[in-house]
Design a protein around this motif. Structure first.
Motif: not given
Length: 76
Positions: A35-39, A51-66, A68-72
């Motif tokens: 969240e800090q990085a995306m903000r 994080l040493g993962v794919t873009r798809q993996a990090v997006h799938k894991k975090h996008a909805k939560r971010l 919902a938290a109002g992160v652009k």
């Protein structure tokens, strides 16, 4: 196996509970760091590489939560 040894006096249930607690803590730290990085304007590929993962993996894991938290979120 890695060089980490569990003390002999520790019960397997206690060791496994410690592993589960560490995983929860690691997930909480990851959530906050992503969240800090995306903000701060990082892109999904930058976060994924850090994080040493794919873009798809990090997006799938975090996008909805971010969202919902109002992160652009950046597209790329």
């Amino acid at each position: 196996m890695s060089g980490v040894e569990i003390p002999r006096s520790q019960e397997p249930g206690d060791a496994l509970a410690a592993v589960a607690a560490l995983r929860r803590l690691a997930d909480q730290i990851e959530d906050a760091a992503v969240e800090q990085a995306m903000r701060a304007g990082w892109s999904w590929p930058q976060v994924a590489e850090a994080l040493g993962v794919t873009r798809q993996a990090v997006h799938k894991k975090h996008a909805k939560r971010l969202i919902a938290a109002g992160v652009k979120l950046r597209r790329r």
